[in-house]
Design a protein around this motif. Structure first.
Motif, PDB file in Angstrom:
ATOM      1  N   SER A 115       5.782  -2.677  -6.280  1.00  0.00           N
ATOM      2  CA  SER A 115       6.860  -2.382  -5.381  1.00  0.00           C
ATOM      3  C   SER A 115       8.383  -2.019  -6.141  1.00  0.00           C
ATOM      4  N   SER A 116       8.486  -2.991  -7.228  1.00  0.00           N
ATOM      5  CA  SER A 116       9.710  -3.009  -7.971  1.00  0.00           C
ATOM      6  C   SER A 116       9.549  -1.559  -8.763  1.00  0.00           C
ATOM      7  N   GLY A 117       8.535  -1.039  -8.986  1.00  0.00           N
ATOM      8  CA  GLY A 117       8.595   0.145  -9.906  1.00  0.00           C
ATOM      9  C   GLY A 117       8.846   1.494  -9.170  1.00  0.00           C
ATOM     10  N   VAL A 118       8.400   1.199  -7.679  1.00  0.00           N
ATOM     11  CA  VAL A 118       8.849   2.411  -6.947  1.00  0.00           C
ATOM     12  C   VAL A 118      10.433   2.600  -6.859  1.00  0.00           C
TER      13      VAL A 118
ATOM     14  N   VAL B  49       7.429   6.442   0.081  1.00  0.00           N
ATOM     15  CA  VAL B  49       7.556   5.541   1.003  1.00  0.00           C
ATOM     16  C   VAL B  49       8.685   5.708   2.002  1.00  0.00           C
ATOM     17  N   PRO B  50       8.189   5.476   3.344  1.00  0.00           N
ATOM     18  CA  PRO B  50       9.098   5.511   4.369  1.00  0.00           C
ATOM     19  C   PRO B  50      10.350   4.690   4.327  1.00  0.00           C
ATOM     20  N   LEU B  51      11.230   4.974   5.000  1.00  0.00           N
ATOM     21  CA  LEU B  51      12.358   3.687   4.908  1.00  0.00           C
ATOM     22  C   LEU B  51      12.728   3.256   3.671  1.00  0.00           C
ATOM     23  N   TYR B  52      12.621   3.856   2.632  1.00  0.00           N
ATOM     24  CA  TYR B  52      13.309   3.553   1.452  1.00  0.00           C
ATOM     25  C   TYR B  52      14.783   3.028   1.274  1.00  0.00           C
ATOM     26  N   PRO B  53      15.132   2.098   0.580  1.00  0.00           N
ATOM     27  CA  PRO B  53      14.473   1.053  -0.125  1.00  0.00           C
ATOM     28  C   PRO B  53      13.912  -0.274   0.874  1.00  0.00           C
ATOM     29  N   LEU B  54      13.884   0.009   2.016  1.00  0.00           N
ATOM     30  CA  LEU B  54      13.749  -1.334   3.017  1.00  0.00           C
ATOM     31  C   LEU B  54      12.015  -1.758   2.522  1.00  0.00           C
ATOM     32  N   PHE B  55      11.151  -0.997   2.540  1.00  0.00           N
ATOM     33  CA  PHE B  55       9.755  -1.301   2.522  1.00  0.00           C
ATOM     34  C   PHE B  55       9.504  -1.799   1.227  1.00  0.00           C
ATOM     35  N   PRO B  56       9.823  -1.195   0.160  1.00  0.00           N
ATOM     36  CA  PRO B  56       9.620  -1.711  -1.063  1.00  0.00           C
ATOM     37  C   PRO B  56      10.276  -3.098  -1.390  1.00  0.00           C
ATOM     38  N   ILE B  57      11.331  -3.343  -1.110  1.00  0.00           N
ATOM     39  CA  ILE B  57      12.218  -4.733  -0.765  1.00  0.00           C
ATOM     40  C   ILE B  57      11.469  -5.657   0.013  1.00  0.00           C
ATOM     41  N   LEU B  58      11.027  -5.662   1.151  1.00  0.00           N
ATOM     42  CA  LEU B  58      10.173  -6.518   2.084  1.00  0.00           C
ATOM     43  C   LEU B  58       8.925  -6.745   1.450  1.00  0.00           C
ATOM     44  N   SER B  59       8.124  -5.756   0.789  1.00  0.00           N
ATOM     45  CA  SER B  59       7.142  -6.055   0.087  1.00  0.00           C
ATOM     46  C   SER B  59       7.188  -6.935  -1.146  1.00  0.00           C
ATOM     47  N   ILE B  60       8.125  -7.004  -1.700  1.00  0.00           N
ATOM     48  CA  ILE B  60       8.693  -7.900  -2.993  1.00  0.00           C
ATOM     49  C   ILE B  60       8.673  -9.159  -2.299  1.00  0.00           C
ATOM     50  N   PHE B  61       9.511  -9.217  -1.331  1.00  0.00           N
ATOM     51  CA  PHE B  61       9.805 -10.415  -0.613  1.00  0.00           C
ATOM     52  C   PHE B  61       8.514 -11.187  -0.139  1.00  0.00           C
ATOM     53  N   PHE B  62       7.697 -10.611   0.681  1.00  0.00           N
ATOM     54  CA  PHE B  62       6.482 -11.087   1.309  1.00  0.00           C
ATOM     55  C   PHE B  62       5.342 -11.554   0.165  1.00  0.00           C
ATOM     56  N   CYS B  63       5.358 -10.887  -0.958  1.00  0.00           N
ATOM     57  CA  CYS B  63       4.708 -11.188  -2.094  1.00  0.00           C
ATOM     58  C   CYS B  63       5.183 -12.581  -2.943  1.00  0.00           C
ATOM     59  N   LEU B  64       6.303 -12.623  -3.128  1.00  0.00           N
ATOM     60  CA  LEU B  64       6.927 -13.813  -3.388  1.00  0.00           C
ATOM     61  C   LEU B  64       7.067 -15.070  -2.356  1.00  0.00           C
ATOM     62  N   TYR B  65       6.969 -14.766  -1.247  1.00  0.00           N
ATOM     63  CA  TYR B  65       6.899 -15.815  -0.258  1.00  0.00           C
ATOM     64  C   TYR B  65       5.195 -16.350  -0.367  1.00  0.00           C
TER      65      TYR B  65
ATOM     66  N   ALA C  32       1.056  -1.199  -0.070  1.00  0.00           N
ATOM     67  CA  ALA C  32       0.089   0.014  -0.011  1.00  0.00           C
ATOM     68  C   ALA C  32       0.864   1.234  -0.122  1.00  0.00           C
ATOM     69  N   LEU C  33       1.926   1.373   0.702  1.00  0.00           N
ATOM     70  CA  LEU C  33       2.715   2.402   0.662  1.00  0.00           C
ATOM     71  C   LEU C  33       3.316   2.652  -0.805  1.00  0.00           C
ATOM     72  N   CYS C  34       3.998   1.597  -1.045  1.00  0.00           N
ATOM     73  CA  CYS C  34       4.364   1.821  -2.915  1.00  0.00           C
ATOM     74  C   CYS C  34       3.331   2.226  -3.737  1.00  0.00           C
ATOM     75  N   TYR C  35       2.128   1.657  -3.470  1.00  0.00           N
ATOM     76  CA  TYR C  35       0.817   2.094  -4.311  1.00  0.00           C
ATOM     77  C   TYR C  35       0.446   3.611  -4.159  1.00  0.00           C
TER      78      TYR C  35
END
Length: 465
Positions: free
Chosen positions: A392-395, A411-427, A75-78
């Motif tokens: 998330s990758s687009g951000v 997005v706060p704490l960039y690039p941590l949050f977008p990377i975590l978003s990608i990880f959770f989606c893949l999981y 949502a933060l990336c969106y």
């Protein structure tokens, strides 16, 4: 295949605002937030809970939390991309500006899968609650063959789902402003009904029902989280309203964040109460399970009647908004030449894509009538998760390639949050069934064939090069 669409074209005034036949900006912050809540609350609680609990047991609470964390990160990336590129194309438009036409086109097809199949998946559960309501009030039930999805309790053809989709299409054809008003009323009703369920459920809550908490282990929790993730597509739905929102750079990110907070809180509370009031083994896949819980707790029919009525209204609301999102994705892709022009034609009186809506409604109704819920839910989750990971990758890409762009939200704490978003989606993608991967591969193969046969040649960017 690698050409990108200029962001200035999308972000300046909105792609659909050309004189004469475009979409109109009629939606404010409150209505847009209710759009997000309307597209989300209900699908995970009223429809999928009975299917998810047998997979995870009481650990379904953790499943909702995992799905919620993934949704929050996404949502933060969106919010950042929506405040930068306010277009009706949502993830498709974001990707077109960052990764090029080929990837954007494939994401567009993921979104078509996400919205079309989710509309069908949500509509599937309407018949069960409608049956509970008619039984409590009139003492009669519809025949199982026409009230249930195929393969569930003798279901053959889900007639109520077809009727629901047709009613939603009629409302959408009347206009976006009217649809938004009706949706807002329905969202308030369904939140009130779920609050009633939580308060009544507290009186019968027994912590012993939470043991064992994860009878199927973490694998069961992950499988349930993957299935119920389709409940969070409301985030993407908000972004599809980019060309019909007032002050989109401010309104879009705020609506995304507000709706997610409301949704996650309600989901987790209802899940805790649901599994705390009865052993998880009593959840048997019946989509009207919450009504049965209230009936058992109170020994009366009136709470069940109210909840069934709330569910009927709720599922109507969700179907309405997901159908809206589907038509707007098709509209934007057709405006870009990626799909036939019929999907981009807007009625001069209602300012809605009428033919587009009729086509979508017909196909969604057929899928809702003939396909079982579990297949629909997992396919929706696959399309949603792939789209979310790409956003998330687009951000990250846009921060590197266009750091100068004005952003209404970052997005706060960039690039941590977008990377975590990608990880959770893949999981969550990894926990989907092999059947889902096969069907998804077939869908994308068909998309590629259509791209090379039609879309590449008709692309608006092709004509300007």
């Amino acid at each position: 295949m690698l050409r990108t669409k200029p962001i200035g074209v999308m972000a300046s005034k909105g792609e659909g605002e050309e004189a004469g036949g475009g979409l109109r900006r009629t939606i404010g912050l409150f209505q847009l937030t209710m759009f997000g809540v309307g597209a989300t609350i209900g699908s995970g609680i009223f429809v999928i809970l009975g299917d998810a609990v047998p997979k995870a047991g009481p650990g379904v609470i953790l499943s909702f939390i995992i799905a919620g964390i993934t949704a929050a990160l996404t949502a933060l990336c969106y919010a950042e991309l929506a405040s930068t590129i306010p277009s009706s194309g949502s993830s498709y438009s974001f990707t077109y500006a960052t990764m090029g036409e080929m990837v954007a086109y494939m994401i567009g097809w993921c979104l078509l899968l996400e919205y079309g199949i989710s509309s069908s998946a949500i509509a599937v559960g309407w018949g069960q609650y409608l049956n509970e309501l008619s039984f409590d009030i009139l003492g009669v039930r519809m025949p199982a063959a026409i009230a249930n999805p195929p393969g569930v309790n003798g279901g053959i053809f889900n007639l109520p789902a077809v009727i629901l989709v047709l009613m939603c299409c009629i409302l959408l054809l009347r206009g976006t402003k009217e649809s938004a008003k009706v949706n807002t009323i329905m969202v308030v009703i369904k939140i009130s009904v779920l609050v009633m369920f939580i308060l009544i459920g507290l009186t019968a809550f027994n912590s012993s029902n939470l043991h064992p908490f994860m009878p199927m282990g973490m694998a069961g929790v992950g499988a349930a989280a993957s299935s119920i993730f389709f409940s969070y597509i409301g985030i993407d739905t908000i972004a599809t309203a980019g060309e019909e929102v007032k002050d989109p750079k401010r309104t879009l990110p705020l609506a995304i964040l507000f709706s997610l907070l409301i949704v996650t809180a309600v989901y987790v509370l209802v899940a805790i109460i649901g599994v705390g009031t009865q052993p998880y083994t009593q959840f048997n896949g019946n989509e009207a399970g919450l009504v049965q819980i209230l009936r058992r707790i109170t020994g009366a029919t009136w709470p069940g009647i109210i909840l069934a009525l709330g569910a009927v209204i709720s599922i109507f609301s969700i179907t309405l908004v997901t159908l809206y999102g589907q038509t707007r994705i098709l509209y934007t892709m057709a405006k870009d030449g990626m799909l036939p022009a019929i999907f981009a034609k807007v009625d001069s009186h209602t300012h809605t894509p009428r033919k587009n809506t009729v086509i979508v409604g017909t196909l969604v109704a057929i899928a809702a009538a003939l396909l079982p819920l579990d297949v629909l839910a997992d396919l929706t989750s696959m399309g949603t998760l792939v789209a979310f990971a790409i956003v998330s990758s687009g951000v990250i890409i846009l921060r590197r390639t266009r750091p100068d762009l004005p952003r209404g939200f970052k997005v706060p704490l960039y690039p941590l949050f977008p990377i975590l978003s990608i990880f959770f989606c893949l999981y969550l993608i990894a926990d989907l069934s092999s059947q889902t991967f096969t069907l998804f591969a077939v869908w994308l193969t068909f998309a590629l064939i259509f791209y090379f046969a039609y879309s590449m040649k008709h692309s608006k960017l092709e004509k300007t090069e």
